[in-house]
Design a protein around this motif. Structure first.
Motif, PDB file in Angstrom:
ATOM      1  N   LEU A   1       7.901  -0.097  15.564  1.00  0.00           N
ATOM      2  CA  LEU A   1       8.871  -0.320  16.638  1.00  0.00           C
ATOM      3  C   LEU A   1      10.179   0.414  16.395  1.00  0.00           C
ATOM      4  O   LEU A   1      11.001   0.539  17.313  1.00  0.00           O
ATOM      5  CB  LEU A   1       9.132  -1.816  16.799  1.00  0.00           C
ATOM      6  N   GLN A   2      10.389   0.880  15.166  1.00  0.00           N
ATOM      7  CA  GLN A   2      11.608   1.628  14.828  1.00  0.00           C
ATOM      8  C   GLN A   2      11.314   3.099  14.524  1.00  0.00           C
ATOM      9  O   GLN A   2      12.136   3.792  13.925  1.00  0.00           O
ATOM     10  CB  GLN A   2      12.288   0.981  13.625  1.00  0.00           C
ATOM     11  N   ASN A   3      10.129   3.542  14.938  1.00  0.00           N
ATOM     12  CA  ASN A   3       9.705   4.928  14.679  1.00  0.00           C
ATOM     13  C   ASN A   3       9.652   5.252  13.194  1.00  0.00           C
ATOM     14  O   ASN A   3       9.930   6.373  12.776  1.00  0.00           O
ATOM     15  CB  ASN A   3      10.611   5.922  15.422  1.00  0.00           C
ATOM     16  N   GLN A   4       9.321   4.246  12.394  1.00  0.00           N
ATOM     17  CA  GLN A   4       9.076   4.444  10.967  1.00  0.00           C
ATOM     18  C   GLN A   4       7.596   4.173  10.704  1.00  0.00           C
ATOM     19  O   GLN A   4       6.983   3.360  11.378  1.00  0.00           O
ATOM     20  CB  GLN A   4       9.927   3.489  10.126  1.00  0.00           C
ATOM     21  N   LYS A   5       7.062   4.850   9.709  1.00  0.00           N
ATOM     22  CA  LYS A   5       5.651   4.654   9.362  1.00  0.00           C
ATOM     23  C   LYS A   5       5.548   4.003   7.982  1.00  0.00           C
ATOM     24  O   LYS A   5       6.277   4.371   7.067  1.00  0.00           O
ATOM     25  CB  LYS A   5       4.904   5.987   9.378  1.00  0.00           C
ATOM     26  N   LEU A   6       4.649   3.072   7.871  1.00  0.00           N
ATOM     27  CA  LEU A   6       4.382   2.408   6.595  1.00  0.00           C
ATOM     28  C   LEU A   6       3.007   2.836   6.114  1.00  0.00           C
ATOM     29  O   LEU A   6       1.985   2.434   6.666  1.00  0.00           O
ATOM     30  CB  LEU A   6       4.435   0.891   6.763  1.00  0.00           C
ATOM     31  N   SER A   7       2.974   3.662   5.089  1.00  0.00           N
ATOM     32  CA  SER A   7       1.682   4.097   4.560  1.00  0.00           C
ATOM     33  C   SER A   7       0.997   2.941   3.838  1.00  0.00           C
ATOM     34  O   SER A   7       1.624   1.947   3.472  1.00  0.00           O
ATOM     35  CB  SER A   7       1.871   5.268   3.588  1.00  0.00           C
ATOM     36  N   ALA A   8      -0.286   3.101   3.622  1.00  0.00           N
ATOM     37  CA  ALA A   8      -1.021   2.072   2.872  1.00  0.00           C
ATOM     38  C   ALA A   8      -0.476   1.946   1.462  1.00  0.00           C
ATOM     39  O   ALA A   8      -0.378   0.841   0.915  1.00  0.00           O
ATOM     40  CB  ALA A   8      -2.506   2.416   2.841  1.00  0.00           C
ATOM     41  N   TRP A   9      -0.123   3.079   0.855  1.00  0.00           N
ATOM     42  CA  TRP A   9       0.424   3.030  -0.514  1.00  0.00           C
ATOM     43  C   TRP A   9       1.730   2.251  -0.532  1.00  0.00           C
ATOM     44  O   TRP A   9       1.967   1.418  -1.408  1.00  0.00           O
ATOM     45  CB  TRP A   9       0.662   4.430  -1.057  1.00  0.00           C
ATOM     46  N   GLN A  10       2.601   2.541   0.441  1.00  0.00           N
ATOM     47  CA  GLN A  10       3.887   1.872   0.479  1.00  0.00           C
ATOM     48  C   GLN A  10       3.723   0.378   0.754  1.00  0.00           C
ATOM     49  O   GLN A  10       4.433  -0.454   0.185  1.00  0.00           O
ATOM     50  CB  GLN A  10       4.777   2.511   1.544  1.00  0.00           C
ATOM     51  N   ALA A  11       2.776   0.033   1.601  1.00  0.00           N
ATOM     52  CA  ALA A  11       2.515  -1.377   1.884  1.00  0.00           C
ATOM     53  C   ALA A  11       2.045  -2.104   0.624  1.00  0.00           C
ATOM     54  O   ALA A  11       2.512  -3.206   0.308  1.00  0.00           O
ATOM     55  CB  ALA A  11       1.479  -1.506   2.996  1.00  0.00           C
ATOM     56  N   LEU A  12       1.108  -1.486  -0.104  1.00  0.00           N
ATOM     57  CA  LEU A  12       0.628  -2.093  -1.340  1.00  0.00           C
ATOM     58  C   LEU A  12       1.746  -2.175  -2.369  1.00  0.00           C
ATOM     59  O   LEU A  12       1.866  -3.172  -3.103  1.00  0.00           O
ATOM     60  CB  LEU A  12      -0.552  -1.296  -1.896  1.00  0.00           C
ATOM     61  N   TYR A  13       2.590  -1.146  -2.411  1.00  0.00           N
ATOM     62  CA  TYR A  13       3.727  -1.156  -3.330  1.00  0.00           C
ATOM     63  C   TYR A  13       4.647  -2.341  -3.048  1.00  0.00           C
ATOM     64  O   TYR A  13       5.043  -3.070  -3.970  1.00  0.00           O
ATOM     65  CB  TYR A  13       4.496   0.166  -3.192  1.00  0.00           C
ATOM     66  N   LEU A  14       5.006  -2.558  -1.779  1.00  0.00           N
ATOM     67  CA  LEU A  14       5.894  -3.664  -1.438  1.00  0.00           C
ATOM     68  C   LEU A  14       5.323  -5.002  -1.887  1.00  0.00           C
ATOM     69  O   LEU A  14       6.065  -5.895  -2.303  1.00  0.00           O
ATOM     70  CB  LEU A  14       6.142  -3.696   0.069  1.00  0.00           C
ATOM     71  N   ALA A  15       4.011  -5.148  -1.813  1.00  0.00           N
ATOM     72  CA  ALA A  15       3.363  -6.423  -2.125  1.00  0.00           C
ATOM     73  C   ALA A  15       3.058  -6.599  -3.610  1.00  0.00           C
ATOM     74  O   ALA A  15       2.676  -7.698  -4.027  1.00  0.00           O
ATOM     75  CB  ALA A  15       2.074  -6.564  -1.326  1.00  0.00           C
ATOM     76  N   THR A  16       3.219  -5.531  -4.396  1.00  0.00           N
ATOM     77  CA  THR A  16       2.885  -5.623  -5.831  1.00  0.00           C
ATOM     78  C   THR A  16       4.061  -5.123  -6.688  1.00  0.00           C
ATOM     79  O   THR A  16       4.972  -5.887  -6.991  1.00  0.00           O
ATOM     80  CB  THR A  16       1.589  -4.843  -6.138  1.00  0.00           C
ATOM     81  N   LEU A  17       4.067  -3.857  -7.032  1.00  0.00           N
ATOM     82  CA  LEU A  17       5.086  -3.331  -7.938  1.00  0.00           C
ATOM     83  C   LEU A  17       6.485  -3.394  -7.337  1.00  0.00           C
ATOM     84  O   LEU A  17       7.464  -3.674  -8.046  1.00  0.00           O
ATOM     85  CB  LEU A  17       4.739  -1.892  -8.331  1.00  0.00           C
ATOM     86  N   GLY A  18       6.603  -3.148  -6.029  1.00  0.00           N
ATOM     87  CA  GLY A  18       7.909  -3.259  -5.394  1.00  0.00           C
ATOM     88  C   GLY A  18       8.460  -4.664  -5.475  1.00  0.00           C
ATOM     89  O   GLY A  18       9.650  -4.874  -5.731  1.00  0.00           O
ATOM     90  N   GLY A  19       7.591  -5.661  -5.251  1.00  0.00           N
ATOM     91  CA  GLY A  19       8.019  -7.046  -5.407  1.00  0.00           C
ATOM     92  C   GLY A  19       8.418  -7.371  -6.826  1.00  0.00           C
ATOM     93  O   GLY A  19       9.398  -8.079  -7.074  1.00  0.00           O
ATOM     94  N   ALA A  20       7.655  -6.840  -7.788  1.00  0.00           N
ATOM     95  CA  ALA A  20       8.000  -7.060  -9.201  1.00  0.00           C
ATOM     96  C   ALA A  20       9.360  -6.455  -9.525  1.00  0.00           C
ATOM     97  O   ALA A  20      10.165  -7.057 -10.251  1.00  0.00           O
ATOM     98  CB  ALA A  20       6.919  -6.459 -10.091  1.00  0.00           C
ATOM     99  N   ARG A  21       9.639  -5.270  -8.989  1.00  0.00           N
ATOM    100  CA  ARG A  21      10.944  -4.640  -9.234  1.00  0.00           C
ATOM    101  C   ARG A  21      12.067  -5.411  -8.549  1.00  0.00           C
ATOM    102  O   ARG A  21      13.164  -5.550  -9.117  1.00  0.00           O
ATOM    103  CB  ARG A  21      10.905  -3.191  -8.756  1.00  0.00           C
ATOM    104  N   ALA A  22      11.816  -5.914  -7.355  1.00  0.00           N
ATOM    105  CA  ALA A  22      12.826  -6.710  -6.667  1.00  0.00           C
ATOM    106  C   ALA A  22      13.191  -7.952  -7.480  1.00  0.00           C
ATOM    107  O   ALA A  22      14.344  -8.403  -7.465  1.00  0.00           O
ATOM    108  CB  ALA A  22      12.327  -7.116  -5.283  1.00  0.00           C
ATOM    109  N   LEU A  23      12.218  -8.493  -8.204  1.00  0.00           N
ATOM    110  CA  LEU A  23      12.436  -9.683  -9.025  1.00  0.00           C
ATOM    111  C   LEU A  23      12.763  -9.351 -10.485  1.00  0.00           C
ATOM    112  O   LEU A  23      12.863 -10.257 -11.307  1.00  0.00           O
ATOM    113  CB  LEU A  23      11.187 -10.576  -8.975  1.00  0.00           C
ATOM    114  N   TYR A  24      12.903  -8.064 -10.778  1.00  0.00           N
ATOM    115  CA  TYR A  24      13.175  -7.628 -12.155  1.00  0.00           C
ATOM    116  C   TYR A  24      12.119  -8.169 -13.125  1.00  0.00           C
ATOM    117  O   TYR A  24      12.410  -8.549 -14.254  1.00  0.00           O
ATOM    118  CB  TYR A  24      14.582  -8.039 -12.586  1.00  0.00           C
ATOM    119  N   LEU A  25      10.875  -8.157 -12.652  1.00  0.00           N
ATOM    120  CA  LEU A  25       9.747  -8.582 -13.472  1.00  0.00           C
ATOM    121  C   LEU A  25       8.745  -7.457 -13.676  1.00  0.00           C
ATOM    122  O   LEU A  25       7.609  -7.699 -14.082  1.00  0.00           O
ATOM    123  CB  LEU A  25       9.040  -9.778 -12.816  1.00  0.00           C
TER     124      LEU A  25
END
Length: 438
Positions: free
Chosen positions: A346-370
């Motif tokens: 809806l904002q003309n941005q694309k979410l790749s499968a890699w980026q989606a998986l990153y947000l749910a795994t390693l990205g979340g771990a980095r957000a939590l400093y874990l």
């Protein structure tokens, strides 16, 4: 004697932020079409291709084999409310009315630790059923809610973060604490639970409107006294909320600045939603090390707005994915990636499968400093992982059979999968959930 467990399946994890690449040969993506995951005493020992590792295993080693399945790291939910489990999918209100009509009455029950324990048990079992192995969790204003939650999480050996809500104004009298009682209760809970087994504490003012300046100052005092605890709150979720904060805190430049002025922004500060922020706010988050929890399911369900992922990432802000149950209408972070894709479209941005998986795994771990403990399968990380079944539904099986590239397969899996595709969830290398229909 140390214990070795070996798991065989297709294995996929991310070594870094993949940005928006669509190819699988980038350095951030590591995929083993026939892989082995070696777990010793609950920690990852090694991951690699089966032919490369098979000969090095002890001759009597048991291999737990999941043919035609995919192993990924455990999913990490960076914002969720366990007391709102029983009010999920509540009809027809936006944020401030939703709190008054549904949330506050539901949370009033959590002074009863027996009730809190029953909900906590269901909540954690539901997370495991959905493949979520770590979460940053709101309790209620009652210390009993946090004690019950941590006891249930400890019994399941989970890596969980939670805290008692601090709320001394603009809420029902039956849920109010005071600056001093919130400080004392939180301090006692930190001393009892923070760092015990895999449990961590979050100082938890609900959001700026429900805490006075004095209470926010007490929250800052706790962060100063316990520098390795978390700060968990909401910011800029809803336009009416933002306007209300401007009235309540006229000396603050912005909603985010309320927290900054009270010294609440630091590494391990996680701000849910973060929708209505400007560039100065995003720069402040990046500079202080605070992270944003992207909660697409609840933002759509309650009609709050659209999270600007690109602006956050371009500013260097850490971002994880949150289900935000009960504003969110699903415990599944797979469903959250589905909604995240739509929010960004809806904002003309694309979410790749890699980026989606990153947000749910390693990205979340980095957000939590874990990310030194969670998020991928590097050696010595905690072996929390999910076994995904591409045949969880007839439609998913049919769609994956037509997919050509690994990215296309993963994208279809993330968009179409739900709890039926979770074959098993493992905690520290031990089965914590097994789908009876797999």
């Amino acid at each position: 004697m140390s214990k070795l467990r070996v798991f065989r399946a297709a294995i996929l994890h991310l070594l870094d932020d993949p940005k928006q690449s669509l190819t699988s040969d980038i350095a951030a993506v590591q995929y083993f079409s026939d892989g082995l995951l070696l777990v010793r005493d609950g920690l990852v020992e090694k991951v690699g291709h089966t032919p490369d590792l098979l000969s090095s295993l002890p001759v009597d080693c048991e291999i737990i084999h999941f043919p035609e399945h995919l192993i990924i790291p455990g999913l990490i939910d960076t914002h969720i409310h366990y007391p709102q489990t029983d009010m999920i999918a509540a009809f027809g209100e936006r944020l401030l009315e939703w709190l008054e009509i549904y949330t506050f009455p539901t949370e009033s029950q959590f002074g009863d630790e027996t009730h809190a324990a029953e909900v906590a048990a269901f909540f954690l079992d539901e997370l495991l059923r959905q493949g979520t192995t770590t979460a940053l969790v709101f309790g209620t204003v009652h210390p009993a809610s946090v004690n019950a939650f941590f006891k249930a999480a400890q019994a399941r050996r989970l890596r969980m973060i939670a805290g008692k809500v601090m709320m001394d104004r603009n809420c029902p009298a039956y849920l109010q604490d005071t600056p001093d009682s919130a400080y004392a209760d939180s301090k006692a809970l930190i001393d009892q639970w923070h760092g015990k087994d895999r449990l961590l504490y979050a100082v938890t003012p609900r959001f700026a409107p429900t805490s006075s300046d004095a209470q926010l100052a007490k929250a800052g005092q706790l962060l100063h006294e316990y520098p390795d605890v978390y700060l968990h709150t909401h910011v800029a979720e809803n336009q009416d909320e933002v306007a209300w904060v401007a009235e309540l805190f006229p000396k603050s430049r912005s909603y985010l600045d309320v927290y900054h002025q009270h010294q609440l922004l630091k590494p391990r500060s996680v701000l849910a939603h973060s929708i209505y922020l400007d560039q100065a706010d995003r720069d402040c988050m990046a500079q202080t090390g605070a992270a944003a929890a992207f909660c697409p399911c609840s933002n759509l369900f309650i009609g709050s707005g659209l999270f600007n992922l690109k602006a956050m990432q371009d500013s260097g802000v850490r971002v994880g994915l949150g289900s935000d149950v009960g504003g969110g209408d699903s415990f599944s972070l797979l469903q959250a990636t589905n909604n995240a894709y739509k929010v960004l479209q809806l904002q003309n941005q694309k979410l790749s499968a890699w980026q989606a998986l990153y947000l749910a795994t390693l990205g979340g771990a980095r957000a939590l400093y874990l990310d030194d403990k969670l998020g991928n399968f590097l050696p010595n990380k905690e072996a929390d992982f999910v076994v995904l079944n591409g045949k969880g539904t007839p439609l998913l099986e049919r769609r994956l059979a037509k997919a050509q590239s690994l990215h296309e397969k993963l994208f279809a899996l993330l968009m179409l999968a739900d709890d039926r595709s979770i074959s098993a969830t493992y905690i520290l290398g031990e089965e914590a959930y097994c789908n009876p229909n797999t």
